[in-house]
Every structure is written in structure tokens, then in C-alpha cells.
Design a protein around this motif. Structure first.
Motif, PDB file in Angstrom:
ATOM      1  N   GLU A  58       0.862  -1.146  -0.167  1.00 51.66           N
ATOM      2  CA  GLU A  58      -0.107   0.126   0.136  1.00 51.66           C
ATOM      3  C   GLU A  58       0.903   1.267  -0.064  1.00 51.66           C
ATOM      4  N   ALA A  59       1.990   1.270   0.915  1.00 51.94           N
ATOM      5  CA  ALA A  59       2.635   2.509   0.747  1.00 51.94           C
ATOM      6  C   ALA A  59       3.502   2.859  -0.597  1.00 51.94           C
ATOM      7  N   TYR A  60       3.788   1.747  -1.363  1.00 45.07           N
ATOM      8  CA  TYR A  60       4.470   2.128  -2.514  1.00 45.07           C
ATOM      9  C   TYR A  60       3.147   2.133  -3.655  1.00 45.07           C
ATOM     10  N   GLU A  61       2.084   1.854  -3.567  1.00 43.71           N
ATOM     11  CA  GLU A  61       1.052   2.402  -4.194  1.00 43.71           C
ATOM     12  C   GLU A  61       0.388   3.724  -3.986  1.00 43.71           C
ATOM     13  N   ARG A  62       0.715   4.112  -2.762  1.00 46.27           N
ATOM     14  CA  ARG A  62       0.196   5.231  -2.421  1.00 46.27           C
ATOM     15  C   ARG A  62       1.358   6.519  -2.770  1.00 46.27           C
ATOM     16  N   PHE A  63       2.596   6.449  -2.506  1.00 46.39           N
ATOM     17  CA  PHE A  63       3.607   7.124  -2.488  1.00 46.39           C
ATOM     18  C   PHE A  63       4.776   6.783  -3.682  1.00 46.39           C
ATOM     19  N   GLY A  64       4.478   5.838  -4.203  1.00 50.05           N
ATOM     20  CA  GLY A  64       5.391   5.444  -5.505  1.00 50.05           C
ATOM     21  C   GLY A  64       6.764   5.284  -4.765  1.00 50.05           C
ATOM     22  N   LEU A  65       7.599   4.450  -5.814  1.00 48.25           N
ATOM     23  CA  LEU A  65       8.865   4.154  -5.478  1.00 48.25           C
ATOM     24  C   LEU A  65       9.764   5.215  -4.870  1.00 48.25           C
ATOM     25  N   ASP A  66       9.808   6.189  -5.624  1.00 51.50           N
ATOM     26  CA  ASP A  66      10.792   7.293  -5.138  1.00 51.50           C
ATOM     27  C   ASP A  66      10.150   8.237  -3.920  1.00 51.50           C
ATOM     28  N   GLY A  67       8.995   8.023  -3.649  1.00 48.30           N
ATOM     29  CA  GLY A  67       8.229   8.626  -2.613  1.00 48.30           C
ATOM     30  C   GLY A  67       8.492   8.056  -1.189  1.00 48.30           C
ATOM     31  N   VAL A  68       9.341   6.898  -1.044  1.00 48.36           N
ATOM     32  CA  VAL A  68       9.325   6.099   0.256  1.00 48.36           C
ATOM     33  C   VAL A  68      10.719   5.498   0.420  1.00 48.36           C
ATOM     34  N   THR A  69      11.254   5.853   1.767  1.00 47.68           N
ATOM     35  CA  THR A  69      12.471   5.677   2.255  1.00 47.68           C
ATOM     36  C   THR A  69      12.320   4.717   3.511  1.00 47.68           C
ATOM     37  N   LEU A  70      13.589   4.014   3.515  1.00 43.17           N
ATOM     38  CA  LEU A  70      13.399   3.045   4.716  1.00 43.17           C
ATOM     39  C   LEU A  70      14.591   3.402   5.832  1.00 43.17           C
ATOM     40  N   SER A  71      13.971   3.495   6.993  1.00 38.66           N
ATOM     41  CA  SER A  71      14.967   3.796   8.106  1.00 38.66           C
ATOM     42  C   SER A  71      15.384   2.751   8.398  1.00 38.66           C
ATOM     43  N   PHE A  72      17.069   2.597   8.301  1.00 39.18           N
ATOM     44  CA  PHE A  72      17.722   1.271   8.637  1.00 39.18           C
ATOM     45  C   PHE A  72      18.852   1.388   9.585  1.00 39.18           C
ATOM     46  N   ASN A  73      18.880   1.120  10.659  1.00 39.59           N
ATOM     47  CA  ASN A  73      20.077   1.050  11.587  1.00 39.59           C
ATOM     48  C   ASN A  73      20.860  -0.205  11.779  1.00 39.59           C
ATOM     49  N   GLY A  74      20.344  -1.326  11.308  1.00 40.18           N
ATOM     50  CA  GLY A  74      21.131  -2.646  11.541  1.00 40.18           C
ATOM     51  C   GLY A  74      20.788  -3.294  12.575  1.00 40.18           C
ATOM     52  N   GLY A  75      19.323  -2.906  13.265  1.00 41.52           N
ATOM     53  CA  GLY A  75      18.762  -3.895  14.276  1.00 41.52           C
ATOM     54  C   GLY A  75      17.988  -4.796  13.731  1.00 41.52           C
ATOM     55  N   LYS A  76      17.665  -5.727  14.623  1.00 43.26           N
ATOM     56  CA  LYS A  76      16.812  -7.004  14.199  1.00 43.26           C
ATOM     57  C   LYS A  76      15.303  -6.551  13.745  1.00 43.26           C
ATOM     58  N   ASP A  77      14.910  -5.545  14.100  1.00 42.37           N
ATOM     59  CA  ASP A  77      13.534  -5.300  13.528  1.00 42.37           C
ATOM     60  C   ASP A  77      13.455  -4.649  12.260  1.00 42.37           C
ATOM     61  N   CYS A  78      14.357  -3.620  12.063  1.00 43.92           N
ATOM     62  CA  CYS A  78      14.593  -3.169  10.665  1.00 43.92           C
ATOM     63  C   CYS A  78      15.137  -4.073   9.477  1.00 43.92           C
ATOM     64  N   THR A  79      15.965  -4.935  10.131  1.00 45.90           N
ATOM     65  CA  THR A  79      16.342  -6.103   9.178  1.00 45.90           C
ATOM     66  C   THR A  79      15.243  -6.821   8.904  1.00 45.90           C
ATOM     67  N   VAL A  80      14.388  -7.209   9.667  1.00 47.80           N
ATOM     68  CA  VAL A  80      13.176  -7.888   9.329  1.00 47.80           C
ATOM     69  C   VAL A  80      12.482  -7.099   8.107  1.00 47.80           C
ATOM     70  N   LEU A  81      12.238  -5.823   8.386  1.00 50.47           N
ATOM     71  CA  LEU A  81      11.354  -4.839   7.687  1.00 50.47           C
ATOM     72  C   LEU A  81      12.231  -4.614   6.281  1.00 50.47           C
ATOM     73  N   LEU A  82      13.436  -4.507   6.256  1.00 45.67           N
ATOM     74  CA  LEU A  82      14.167  -4.620   5.126  1.00 45.67           C
ATOM     75  C   LEU A  82      13.943  -5.628   4.251  1.00 45.67           C
ATOM     76  N   HIS A  83      13.974  -6.851   4.824  1.00 46.25           N
ATOM     77  CA  HIS A  83      13.529  -8.328   4.022  1.00 46.25           C
ATOM     78  C   HIS A  83      12.468  -8.276   3.173  1.00 46.25           C
ATOM     79  N   LEU A  84      11.425  -7.869   4.100  1.00 47.36           N
ATOM     80  CA  LEU A  84      10.028  -7.657   3.606  1.00 47.36           C
ATOM     81  C   LEU A  84       9.979  -6.650   2.428  1.00 47.36           C
ATOM     82  N   VAL A  85      10.513  -5.567   2.623  1.00 43.95           N
ATOM     83  CA  VAL A  85      10.574  -4.591   1.418  1.00 43.95           C
ATOM     84  C   VAL A  85      11.129  -5.128   0.215  1.00 43.95           C
TER      85      VAL A  85
END
Length: 259
Positions: A58-85
């Protein structure tokens, strides 16, 4: 980089994971296949994966590929999120050979070399356009918006319900007054600590090696310690983070409420 490092908590850190010597690009089609297959399981984890994928789509549909950034700091939670993205980008055919994933890395003062090394390798393996900016968070995000072209309209954040100040968050929330203006997107907001680790272990996703040394929540070297719940009878040794039984004690190794 030193093989052994000691923080102010008196615990000697073991060598940085040899995984970090590998910088080959991940096959996003394989990530897509394994993640979406896992999402079909009739289990709490399967349900959580499905919900997160839908939010990311939904985020990519609403905001487009260039309209979304990922906050990533190497932690376990954002590692899961990065893999899902990565899975969603492959499924939606949004991946391009020369188009990296927009990412911002807000750094701590005196960070763990293990974390910086892990972020650096993830940037190569997941093909991230990773902009590192020193904290604090509010000023760092404003600086990121100021230098970004085009400016992101939304930022994926790997926050979960039991994190500080996350009790009332939804999947999509505007930033608070006084903060840089964008939509905070929280695909894994309802995941539990156990589900984070079930996902990482089930899909064999590499994660920062500090979690195998008893750390359950990562910050800077000044405010992060191995979790006392995981201490073994062997001097200076701890069980890995995924062995933590009481999820309410996830942050017991932190001396501040910053994440």
C-alpha cells in the motif's frame, strides 16, 4: 577492524561475523518466493507477515517508489522490515538494476563497529542507497529531507508496539508537530519479539552478530549491554537473543529509552 572489542560494560565482544566478508547481491526473486510462501502459513507469524506485506504494498501504491525511504540502523526489527521490503519490490516488479532502495541510517555516537559493518554489508547485498547521518533523530531526519531529491513522502520505520511511545501508533501516521513532515509507515508495528526471531531464523536472514552475544536491543556502546536474563554460568558468556523467554525484558540491556 579489531577482532575483539570491549565496551564499558566489561563484556569482551567476540569477532565480527564472517558473513560480513560476503557482499554478493541478494537474489530478490528468491527473497520474494520464500517470504510470500511463509506468509501463507496459517499461524500467527504467517498472519503477521501477510499484514506487513500488505502495508508495504500500500505504501508504494500511495507514494510511489521514489516517495518512500526506509529507516535502517542494522537492528533486528529493521532487518526484518528490509527483507519484507525486498520481497514486495520483487513481487511488484519495482526492482531495477541501477535503482537502489532509498535508505537513511541515523547513527549513534560511539556506535558498535559490528553494527556499522553489518549496515555496510546490507547496503551492498540489498542494493541500498544508504545515507548515514549522525543523530539525534529529529535533526537527522530534517537534514535527510533537506538533501533528498525527490523528497520522500513516507518513511518505513521498524518500530513495534512494545517500543517506547509506540502504544497508539497505526500502520500510517503523520509525524508529530515540530518534527519534519512525512508519513511514518509501521508495517511490523504489531509483531512480537518472538515473531521477529521466528522470521529471521525461519528464513535464515543474516542479522547483526551482537544478537548472538546476548544483546537483545541495540544502541550505542555507552548505553547497550548484554541482557542479564541471558547470562550463562560461563564467565562473560550469554545466550543468543532469540533464547530470551520474557519478551517484556527485551530492553533490560539498555540504560536509556532511546532505540
Amino acid at each position: 577492524m579489531h577482532a575483539h572489542l570491549a565496551g564499558n560494560h566489561g563484556c569482551t565482544l567476540r569477532p565480527i561475523d564472517p558473513f560480513l566478508d560476503t557482499v554478493d547481491r541478494y537474489d530478490f526473486s528468491y527473497i520474494e518466493k520464500t517470504v510470500y510462501e511463509a506468509s501463507q502459513a496459517e499461524s500467527p507469524l504467517g498472519h503477521s507477515i501477510r499484514a506487513a506485506l500488505q502495508v508495504i504494498e500500500e505504501a508504494y501504491e500511495r507514494f510511489g517508489l521514489d516517495g518512500v525511504t526506509l529507516s535502517f540502523n542494522g537492528g533486528k526489527d529493521c532487518t526484518v522490515l528490509l527483507h519484507l521490503v525486498a520481497a514486495v519490490l520483487s513481487r511488484k516488479r519495482l526492482t531495477q538494476q541501477d535503482k537502489p532502495i532509498r535508505t537513511v541510517y541515523v547513527t549513534y555516537p560511539n556506535p558498535f563497529p559490528h553494527v556499522d559493518a553489518f549496515v555496510d554489508v546490507c547496503a551492498k547485498r540489498y542494493h541500498l542507497d544508504c545515507v548515514a547521518i549522525p543523530g539525534p533523530m529529529r535533526q537527522a531526519l530534517q537534514h535527510y529531507l533537506d538533501i533528498s531529491h525527490p523528497k520522500p513522502k513516507a518513511i518505513f520505520v521498524g518500530i513495534r508496539r512494545n517500543d517506547p511511545y509506540a502504544e497508539n501508533l497505526t500502520y500510517f501516521d503523520p509525524t508529530d508537530e515540530g518534527w519534519p513532515s512525512f508519513i511514518r509507515c509501521h508495517p511490523i508495528i504489531n509483531w512480537s519479539f518472538k515473531q521477529i526471531w521466528d522470521f529471521l531464523l525461519l528464513l535464515k536472514v543474516p542479522y547483526c552478530s551482537l544478537y548472538d552475544q546476548g544483546y537483545t536491543s541495540l544502541g550505542s556502546m555507552e548505553n547497550t549491554h548484554p541482557n542479564p536474563d541471558l547470562k550463562t554460568t560461563e564467565e562473560g558468556r550469554y545466550q543468543p537473543a532469540y533464547m530470551l523467554e520474557n519478551e517484556l525484558h527485551e530492553r533490560c540491556g539498555r540504560t536509556t529509552q532511546k532505540k
